[in-house]
Enzyme design. Structure first.
Site: not given
Ligand code: GLU
Length: 501
Positions: A254-256, A258
């Protein structure tokens, strides 16, 4: 005659193309290309709230950039078009009619509130909530009457009870599902739009898709789709569900973790060849230890048998390492072409490049080529070559200038005499200087580096000096001497600087 292989990539245009989607597209593409098959690009935009043309364009652009082309679909068109589900609504109608006529589907007038109450009731009884369809028993007359009065109805697929649906998945083997766990699901919503599970079957059928290669998250949808195929007396395509991509902490990417979209990687200056190579190894493994593959080599080597069931872990260091390898192989002109947008974004190398200037820039970029993992890093690395003089970037650099005052003073006296102004002669001049002043190693080279670049790191010193030119080097040393003598602009303190590295 062998049946032609036809695969499709069917993104929902609800955002940019992500790593996972790109990998699905790549596996489909490799599978088709390696077997003389065809690839279709179909846009699944029935979620009208979340779909947009911008997303579609971005996805198309990302696929093109990766080098994954398609034979039919949005863009080139083709005999199975239109290729946007939103433009295919007329195609679904006859299929729904048939399922209704044959009693495989029925109109459902239940309101969301009623459905929720039903769900709660089942949960209360400790059952898995699944719709059992009070509307199933409505007579044809009643249904007609209610529809004629303008009541809104969805169409539900009637799931046969007490059965098992077995999917022969090319990656996961046999996967069995009990139909009792599947409620009668909606195939046409009350607004007339088809749901994913229904549209995907009709489209895959209409488009003659032989292999459905997609993300594992769709595996649980597959029994529903298989039941629709069965109701339509159509042959099932082959299925291959490829595993999730996890971050290094083993949580779903996920965006977490990167950058997750292809555009982000493109903007950061990753090369499509490197990204494709890296994506191919997320879940597929070659027969030998080889890690570097061109697209053509992948086409030859790829097979679904070597796609693993276990999740793939996205390792950014590996991607960076791989990209750095590809970057190192770029010919100088290509390096210039691909670096320019990054340099310009950083305010460097503005304006037209004259041929002489282009040659110079190529040499400058080559001197830092091995120091970057992706091209947006090149501005920082090549920054030493831009601007007339350089202030020291931090206190440590100032200290080095101070220590090396004598070296710098003497070098300034000798610069004119270095002949020719090339790496070899520059190196010799530095050595001779050290010998005469009885300094060598760091105390000799570091002040020079600090003076000509304002920093204690960077490209090879003689190369950097050659490229800065004799006059440039003189000017920079003279400027740095002011800092060495405590007369720099900030009286010994740099105005700003990103730190020592
Ligand atoms: N539109 C679906 C998605 O983007 C793809 C479904 C499929 O490949 O069957 O997840």
């Amino acid at each position: 005659m062998e049946r032609e292989i036809r695969v499709r990539f069917a993104p929902s245009p609800t955002g940019p193309l992500h790593i996972g989607g790109a990998r699905s597209a790549l596996f489909n593409w490799l599978y088709a290309r390696g077997r003389g098959g065809k690839m279709v690009l179909r846009v699944e935009d029935t979620d009208t709230e979340r779909s947009s043309r911008e997303s579609e364009e971005e996805i198309v652009e990302s696929l093109r950039w990766l080098g994954l082309n398609w034979d039919e679909g949005v863009g080139p068109g083709g005999p199975g078009g239109p290729y946007r589900q939103g433009e295919r609504l007329h195609i679904y109608g006859p299929y729904v009619e048939r399922l209704l006529r044959e009693g495989r589907a029925y109109h459902c007038f239940c309101s969301p509130e009623e459905l929720e109450a039903e769900r709660q009731e089942m949960l209360r009884k400790g059952e898995t909530p699944r719709h059992q369809g009070p509307c199933l028993t409505l007579t044809e007359e009643v249904v007609k009457g209610r529809l004629a009065r303008g009541e809104k109805a969805a169409v539900r697929f009637r799931v046969p009870g007490g059965r098992q649906v077995v999917i022969h998945d090319l990656v996961r083997g046999e996967v069995a599902f009990k139909t009792d766990g599947i409620g009668d699901f909606i195939i046409i919503k009350s607004d007339g739009l088809p749901t994913y599970n229904f549209a995907v079957v009709v489209d895959d059928l209409e488009m003659g898709i032989t292999h459905v290669i997609r993300a594992e998250e769709h595996l649980s949808n597959t029994p529903r789709q298989a039941l629709i195929y069965e109701a339509l007396e159509a042959e099932l395509p082959e299925f291959a569900h490829i595993s999730l991509i996890l971050g290094e902490d083993r949580a779903k990417m996920s965006k977490r973790h990167g950058a997750t979209s292809i555009v982000q990687y493109r903007r950061l200056g990753y090369l499509p060849e490197a990204l494709v190579n890296f994506l191919a190894l997320l879940g597929w493994s070659p027969e030998d230890e080889e890690e570097f593959f061109t697209l053509e080599e992948l086409v030859r080597a790829f097979s679904l048998e070597r796609v693993t069931k276990s999740p793939a872990v996205f390792n950014i260091e590996k991607l960076n390492w791989m990209n750095a390898n590809y970057l190192r192989k770029l010919p100088p002109q290509e390096l210039v072409r691909l670096s320019l947008p990054h340099l310009r974004e950083a305010g460097l190398a503005a304006g037209e490049l004259s041929p002489g200037r282009e040659e110079w820039l190529a040499a400058a970029l080559v001197s830092v080529q091995s120091k970057v993992e992706y091209l947006s890093q090149i501005s920082r690395q090549a920054g030493v070559y831009f601007g007339r003089v350089k202030d020291p970037e931090n206190a440590e650099t100032i200290a080095v200038l101070r220590e090396g005052r004598q070296v710098l003073q003497e070098l300034l006296n000798r610069v004119e005499a270095v002949e020719p102004w090339e790496e070899g002669a520059i190196k010799d001049a530095l050595k001779a200087l050290g010998k005469d002043l009885k300094v060598k190693g760091k105390p000799l080279f570091m002040p020079v580096r600090a003076a000509v670049s304002g920093q204690l790191w960077g490209p090879e010193l003689p190369t950097m000096m050659r490229l800065l030119g004799r006059a440039g080097v003189k000017e920079r040393i003279a400027h740095s001497l002011k800092w060495a003598e405590g007369e720099g602009a900030g009286k010994g303190k740099p105005e700003k600087g990103p730190g020592s590295r």
